[in-house]
Design a protein around this motif. Structure first.
Motif, PDB file in Angstrom:
ATOM      1  N   LYS A 103      -2.475   5.920 -13.365  1.00 43.75           N
ATOM      2  CA  LYS A 103      -3.576   5.028 -12.994  1.00 43.75           C
ATOM      3  C   LYS A 103      -4.750   5.274 -13.943  1.00 43.75           C
ATOM      4  CE  LYS A 103      -1.129   4.211  -9.325  1.00 43.75           C
ATOM      5  NZ  LYS A 103      -0.337   3.010  -9.174  1.00 43.75           N
ATOM      6  N   GLY A 121     -11.371   6.214  -0.806  1.00 44.56           N
ATOM      7  CA  GLY A 121      -9.952   6.508  -0.967  1.00 44.56           C
ATOM      8  C   GLY A 121      -9.083   5.347  -0.504  1.00 44.56           C
ATOM      9  N   ASP A 122      -9.429   4.759   0.634  1.00 42.39           N
ATOM     10  CA  ASP A 122      -8.692   3.585   1.119  1.00 42.39           C
ATOM     11  C   ASP A 122      -8.803   2.435   0.129  1.00 42.39           C
ATOM     12  OD1 ASP A 122      -7.922   4.874   3.371  1.00 42.39           O
ATOM     13  OD2 ASP A 122      -9.449   4.013   4.673  1.00 42.39           O
ATOM     14  N   GLN A 131      -6.587   3.019  -2.774  1.00 45.01           N
ATOM     15  CA  GLN A 131      -5.190   2.719  -2.396  1.00 45.01           C
ATOM     16  C   GLN A 131      -4.928   1.228  -2.485  1.00 45.01           C
ATOM     17  OE1 GLN A 131      -2.937   4.065   0.993  1.00 45.01           O
ATOM     18  NE2 GLN A 131      -4.606   5.428   1.518  1.00 45.01           N
ATOM     19  N   ARG A 163      -3.246   0.836  -5.876  1.00 45.26           N
ATOM     20  CA  ARG A 163      -1.983   1.355  -5.384  1.00 45.26           C
ATOM     21  C   ARG A 163      -1.853   2.849  -5.608  1.00 45.26           C
ATOM     22  NH1 ARG A 163       2.971  -2.734  -6.401  1.00 45.26           N
ATOM     23  NH2 ARG A 163       2.055  -4.503  -5.348  1.00 45.26           N
ATOM     24  N   LEU A 164      -2.931   3.528  -5.449  1.00 47.74           N
ATOM     25  CA  LEU A 164      -2.896   4.970  -5.503  1.00 47.74           C
ATOM     26  C   LEU A 164      -2.296   5.448  -4.184  1.00 47.74           C
ATOM     27  CD1 LEU A 164      -4.073   6.636  -7.819  1.00 47.74           C
ATOM     28  CD2 LEU A 164      -6.150   6.871  -6.503  1.00 47.74           C
ATOM     29  N   PRO A 165      -1.313   6.351  -4.202  1.00 44.31           N
ATOM     30  CA  PRO A 165      -0.735   6.784  -2.925  1.00 44.31           C
ATOM     31  C   PRO A 165      -1.758   7.538  -2.068  1.00 44.31           C
ATOM     32  CG  PRO A 165       0.377   7.850  -4.782  1.00 44.31           C
ATOM     33  CD  PRO A 165      -0.662   6.952  -5.359  1.00 44.31           C
ATOM     34  N   ALA A 166      -1.618   7.422  -0.748  1.00 40.71           N
ATOM     35  CA  ALA A 166      -2.529   8.127   0.154  1.00 40.71           C
ATOM     36  C   ALA A 166      -2.503   9.615  -0.128  1.00 40.71           C
ATOM     37  CB  ALA A 166      -2.135   7.863   1.602  1.00 40.71           C
ATOM     38  N   ILE A 186      -4.980  10.732  -2.646  1.00 42.50           N
ATOM     39  CA  ILE A 186      -6.345  10.797  -2.118  1.00 42.50           C
ATOM     40  C   ILE A 186      -6.534  12.103  -1.359  1.00 42.50           C
ATOM     41  CG2 ILE A 186      -8.038   9.648  -0.641  1.00 42.50           C
ATOM     42  CD1 ILE A 186      -7.239   7.951  -2.985  1.00 42.50           C
ATOM     43  N   SER A 192      -0.499  -5.648  -1.819  1.00 41.16           N
ATOM     44  CA  SER A 192      -1.081  -4.312  -1.866  1.00 41.16           C
ATOM     45  C   SER A 192      -0.913  -3.700  -0.484  1.00 41.16           C
ATOM     46  CB  SER A 192      -2.556  -4.374  -2.250  1.00 41.16           C
ATOM     47  OG  SER A 192      -3.234  -5.257  -1.399  1.00 41.16           O
ATOM     48  N   VAL A 217      -2.087  -0.121   2.207  1.00 41.49           N
ATOM     49  CA  VAL A 217      -2.733   1.158   2.480  1.00 41.49           C
ATOM     50  C   VAL A 217      -1.857   1.869   3.502  1.00 41.49           C
ATOM     51  CG1 VAL A 217      -4.803   2.332   3.300  1.00 41.49           C
ATOM     52  CG2 VAL A 217      -5.020   0.199   2.035  1.00 41.49           C
ATOM     53  N   GLU A 218      -1.483   3.118   3.189  1.00 42.16           N
ATOM     54  CA  GLU A 218      -0.550   3.850   4.049  1.00 42.16           C
ATOM     55  C   GLU A 218      -1.264   4.920   4.857  1.00 42.16           C
ATOM     56  OE1 GLU A 218       2.182   6.261   1.701  1.00 42.16           O
ATOM     57  OE2 GLU A 218       0.754   6.317   0.079  1.00 42.16           O
TER      58      GLU A 218
END
Lengths: 310, 359, 359
Positions: free
Chosen positions: B39, B316-317, B320, B324-327, B330, C66, C68-69
């Motif tokens: 990213k 952070g949300d 995401q 598309r950064l994974p949780a 974060i 997109s 959010v997880e």
């Protein structure tokens, strides 16, 4: 032996396996706490052990090497904690909580390519005809080697702390780091070593989850086991033998309530699940009341920052 | 040879500079992590720290910052008083739950009656619930010398199981088609803790957080009781001579932090959350411990630390969603931020010297 | 790589718009997903994410998705949903029951954004609900289980006593009894959707009770491993769990959200989206029966597949009378079929199950 239609020997065998991860982690945490360090990051170390062990076993094809990798991953996390709390003198409670957060995140990142894979199997040891003995067979002679290792570690830690000179120094550091320092013992080095050992055991416990209990890698798979390990150390009032009892009690209550459900008993699950914690509090109260005027049960320097001013 | 020398008084310069340095260091380390995940690090950092405050939809996010930070600050302000006195309440999570259960209990018992007395009664019950739960470790500590760290932690698990029991049993919404969880208090006007000014995120819990910051500041820094509390923490033996009664001190510190945690739980369940469910406690009680230490146990520091923590959650949300950064990334990033903040704090209280110690 | 192509396509689209050629490139439809767990849970959230990927595959440049997880239910969910709406997502899938009230709140604020809520029961003009008839799959599993058991004891690991799970237990039991009147059902509630260690213990408890086929309504593979160790049979849940085929996993229920997601996005693209309540089963493809492995005798496999096909075609409903409730009172008369309203609030066992349903 049957009570209310439940085979007790089988129940004991089940709870031994169920309790192994928390027993390992609690034994490790006990050593760290005996040295005077309260590491609340057990959950983070366990989950790193779970992914480290899983990845190690899948890459090398050997469960034994996997367990070694899990122990190393846990120890690595512990060393990070040690660096922060022992060298940079950060607060142990806050650092431990941060370690858990970090471990849960990092393990999930590392684990992304290990989803949906089955690890190489960890075989049960064979004891020939002993396994078929009534009662004793399923309880004592029908497990994998890690179960026996965990029991040996409890005994080993108990002997180390009570009989060896190194164990004595470790306890001295935990009781009064200033006095230990004045006597010339390397307080920080002892604590770092104790933390690393604790981390390795937590990692081993995590690896047992991902390699034997489940066995698969999934994010957040420790699901609070590390926190239970912390409770067990308290329950055990910092005595290795009682850690065994504590782990079997905590693991046992879960196993027992599920077993009772399976046998068709309607039980209030949540209320029963509170029991081990309430028992732990009761134990704490009893021992602290008894030791009111005598020696403290908890290591006296537990959680306190040590800085050698001279 | 590097060694540390304790400063006589904490450095004023470093008190301000360390958090800034720690955030910058986190940006570098986090940037490397995000780059390793493929990213754009600059973009990710901007999403987390800048956009919620000044980005396109900042007017919404600023309010949410208060919603998220409110309970953290409210709990941490109370905890810090105890931590200063050497009273270690790490069971705020349990007190938070009990406050919510007690407060929601009042509302659910009164349902569907409408009365202006219901909400105040809930607030009282919430504070009492948290207070009572905290008094258990307090009494055990005062009476038997039992470690309050451990008892308060154990009480968290008891509270969690009780919460699950309530959500599945006595408090289950009878009109909820068998699903677990209570009635939604947002739909019960007398019990609802609403947004006070639309779009600002301000609700009674946020107001209470600000009051708690001011109140604990006055208590700790402008009042003789605060002086005694600090002496008790720094020099327990000397405190006895200064007239501190240990039992009372413990009861006061645990009671105060418990009541504030209970209030936080009540305002949350009556407002933003709305419902008693088995997972309604999102770890605020534990995160607040981190906030208390990040804020160096000072009310103003806690206010800033709470807002910073909230920012990383909200940013952070956003990262995401947009990148598309994974949780998990974060979470790891938040962990790093805490490590740096806690580690760098060393510079405030210690001086780093090169060379051998003078004999 | 994917990200890069997405960037170029959006910049191209933006450029085309900037040049005043709106007819050539339409702005892609933004679709958001909010998950309660991590996409790596290999169960519930993972399967929803597979559905999201299917949308991307089906519509390519016309959509941008997109997600959010790991979003906790409550205020965090409400904030993330609002974030999504603010960032221009026009269709938002909320994939957990606990998001229900948050969805309703946010939907009221964004009337031109469409929301899809999984497993809930509240709807609005811009809120549709969808669910899968997992109990249809349970009927097939029950049939296989009833034929495969030698001890005549079948185990069922329940997550929470909610209607969806109760439907599954009843359906599995009814069809196991149909092919094997001597069958008994043992139920264990784990009170978790995902806790591998606890699920393993639950499986072990059932095995100790003498069951030789285990069904699970929890997401981890831990029960599979226990089943393998004990040499008994099991069924995959949520995802196929093919790593444990051909035994102990002899078949599975796969949550397959792709057909529904692709259809709804298609309607959106055509401007034909409307609020609806969809409850698809085997016929619609939402519930897939995983490959019945060679451990199952050919005639049993054929019988199970025949049942599956009958359900898929709508020739047979798993809850067809005569059926009595657990207390012996009549639920469905001969030939009567359960209506959806009763099923979606199902809170009792059928006759023959001896365990008590927790209230």
């Amino acid at each position: 032996m049957m009570i209310a239609g439940i085979d007790i020997a089988q129940l004991v065998a089940m709870l031994m396996v169920a309790s192994t991860p928390i027993l390992l982690a609690a034994t490790g945490e006990l050593v760290a706490e005996k040295a005077g360090v309260l590491n609340l990051g057990v959950e983070g170390m366990m989950i790193m052990g779970a992914i480290g062990g899983f990845a190690g076993a899948v890459v090398t094809g050997s469960p034994a090497l996997g367990f070694a990798a899990g122990a190393m991953a846990g120890a690595g996390m512990a060393l990070l904690f040690a660096f922060l709390t022992q060298v940079l003198l950060s607060n142990q409670v806050a650092t431990g909580l941060a370690l858990t957060l970090f471990g849960l995140g990092l393990s999930a990142l590392l684990g992304q390519s290990y989803q949906g894979i089955k690890p190489p199997a960890t075989e049960k040891l064979t004891f020939g005809p002993l396994t078929d003995l009534p009662v004793l067979g399923p309880v004592l002679f029908n497990h994998d080697w890690v179960v026996y290792l965990s029991l040996a570690l409890v005994a080993g830690v108990g002997l180390f702390l009570s009989r060896s000179r190194a164990g004595l120094i470790l306890r001295a550091v935990g009781e009064s780091h200033d006095a230990a320092h004045a006597l010339g013992y390397p307080v920080v080095a002892v604590r770092v070593a104790a933390l690393a050992f604790g981390g390795a055991l937590a990692g081993l416990g995590g690896a047992y989850l991902s390699l034997v209990r489940v066995p698969q890698w999934a994010e957040g798979m420790t699901a609070g086991a590390g926190w239970i390990a912390l409770a067990i150390v308290v329950f055990a009032s910092w005595k290795p033998g009682r850690v065994l009892i504590g782990a079997y009690l905590f693991g046992g209550v879960t196993v027992l309530q599920l077993r009772l459900q399976a046998a068709g008993f309607a039980i209030p699950v949540q209320l029963l699940s509170m029991a081990p914690y309430l028992i732990t509090i009761a134990v704490l109260v009893i021992i602290s009341a008894r030791h009111r005027r005598g020696a403290q049960v908890a290591p006296a320097s537990l959680g306190r920052v040590f800085h050698a001013s001279r | 040879m590097i060694r540390l020398e304790r400063r006589a008084v904490p450095s004023r310069l470093w008190t301000v500079a360390t958090p800034v340095a720690a955030v910058l260091a986190t940006m570098v380390a986090g940037g490397i992590l995000f780059a390793a995940l493929g990213k754009n690090p600059a973009e990710a950092i901007r999403m987390i720290f800048w956009d919620p405050l000044f980005g396109p939809n900042a007017s919404y996010f600023r309010g949410q910052l208060l919603v998220k930070a409110g309970p953290l600050i409210l709990i941490a302000a109370g905890l810090a008083v105890g931590f200063r006195a050497g009273v270690w309440n790490i069971g705020a999570e349990g007190q938070y739950i009990m406050g919510a259960i007690a407060g929601a209990g009042v509302a659910l018992a009164a349902y569907p009656a409408e009365s202006p007395m219901i909400f105040p009664a809930m607030v009282l019950a919430g504070a009492l619930g948290g207070w009572a739960w905290a008094m258990i470790p307090a009494v055990l500590k005062a009476r038997f010398g039992t470690s309050e760290i451990l008892v308060s932690l154990m009480m968290v698990y008891v509270a969690q199981n009780l919460l699950a029991y309530m959500a599945f049993g006595p408090m289950k919404n009878p009109q909820g088609f068998g699903f677990p969880g209570s009635r939604n208090l947002q739909q019960y006007p007398s019990a609802h803790n609403p947004e006070l000014i639309a779009g600002t995120g301000m609700h009674w819990g946020v107001v209470a957080a600000f009051v708690a910051v001011i109140g604990t500041y006055v208590l700790m820094h402008r009042h003789i009781a605060g002086f005694r509390i600090r002496v008790a923490g720094d020099a327990p033996k000397a405190a006895r001579f200064a007239g501190v009664v240990p039992g009372r001190l413990i009861a006061f510190c645990l009671g105060l932090s418990g009541a504030l945690a209970g209030l936080a739980g009540l305002f949350e369940v009556a407002g933003p959350s709305g419902q008693i469910t088995d997972s309604f406690n999102a770890g605020y009680g534990f995160t607040a411990i981190i906030v208390a230490f990040l804020g160096r146990l000072h009310p103003v520091g806690i206010l800033l630390a709470g807002l910073l923590m909230a920012l990383t959650y909200i940013g952070g949300d956003l990262a995401q969603l947009m990148l598309r950064l994974p949780a998990a990334a974060i979470q790891a990033f938040q962990g790093m931020l805490l490590f740096f903040l806690l580690g760098f704090d060393l510079l405030t209280n210690f001086r780093i010297r090169l060379g051998r110690a003078r004999a | 790589m994917k990200r890069r192509s997405f960037l170029t396509s959006t910049t191209l689209a933006a450029a085309a718009l900037g040049l005043g050629l709106p007819a050539m490139a339409q702005e892609p439809l933004k679709v958001g997903f909010i998950y309660v767990g991590p996409v790596g849970d290999m169960g519930w959230s993972y399967q929803h994410d597979q559905g999201r990927k299917a949308i991307e595959e089906a519509y390519g440049d016309k959509v941008v998705t997109s997600y959010v997880e790991s979003v906790p239910e409550g205020p965090d969910a409400e904030r993330v949903l609002t974030q999504m709406a603010l960032e221009g997502n026009k269709l938002i899938f909320a994939t957990s029951f606990g998001f229900m009230d948050s969805v309703m709140n946010v939907a009221a604020k964004f009337p031109d954004v469409k929301f899809e809520h999984a497993t809930g029961y509240k709807r609005a003009d811009n809120v549709a609900t969808y669910d899968a008839r997992f109990y249809e799959g349970r009927a097939v599993q029950g049939t296989i289980a009833g034929r495969m058991t030698k001890s005549n004891k079948i185990g069922y690991i329940g997550s929470f006593p909610i209607p969806e799970v109760v439907q599954g237990i009843n359906s599995a039991f009814i069809h196991a009894r149909k092919v094997n009147p001597a069958v008994e059902m043992k139920v264990v509630w784990a009170y978790t959707w995902f806790d591998p260690a606890k699920e393993a213990d639950a499986a072990a408890a059932l095995i100790a009770e003498g069951v030789d086929v285990v069904l699970q309504h929890t997401d981890s593979t831990a029960p599979q491993a226990k089943a393998k160790e004990a040499g008994i049979y099991s069924f995959g849940q949520a995802s196929d769990m093919e790593a444990f085929a051909p035994a102990p996993r002899i078949s599975s229920i796969i949550d397959n959200w792709a057909p529904y997601y692709v259809e709804r996005v298609g309607l959106m693209l055509d401007g034909k989206w409307a609020s609806s309540a969809t409850w698809g089963g085997i016929g619609a493809g939402e519930v897939q029966i995983g490959e019945i492995s060679e451990a199952v005798p050919a005639e049993v496999k054929a019988e199970a597949e025949a049942l599956r096909d009958a359900i898929a075609k709508g020739d047979y409903h798993p809850f067809t009378g005569p059926l009595n409730k657990q207390d012996g009172s009549v639920w469905l008369a001969e030939g009567e079929v359960a209506d959806d309203a009763t099923l979606s609030g199902l809170n009792f066992y059928v006759e023959g199950i001896t365990a008590e349903l927790p209230k």
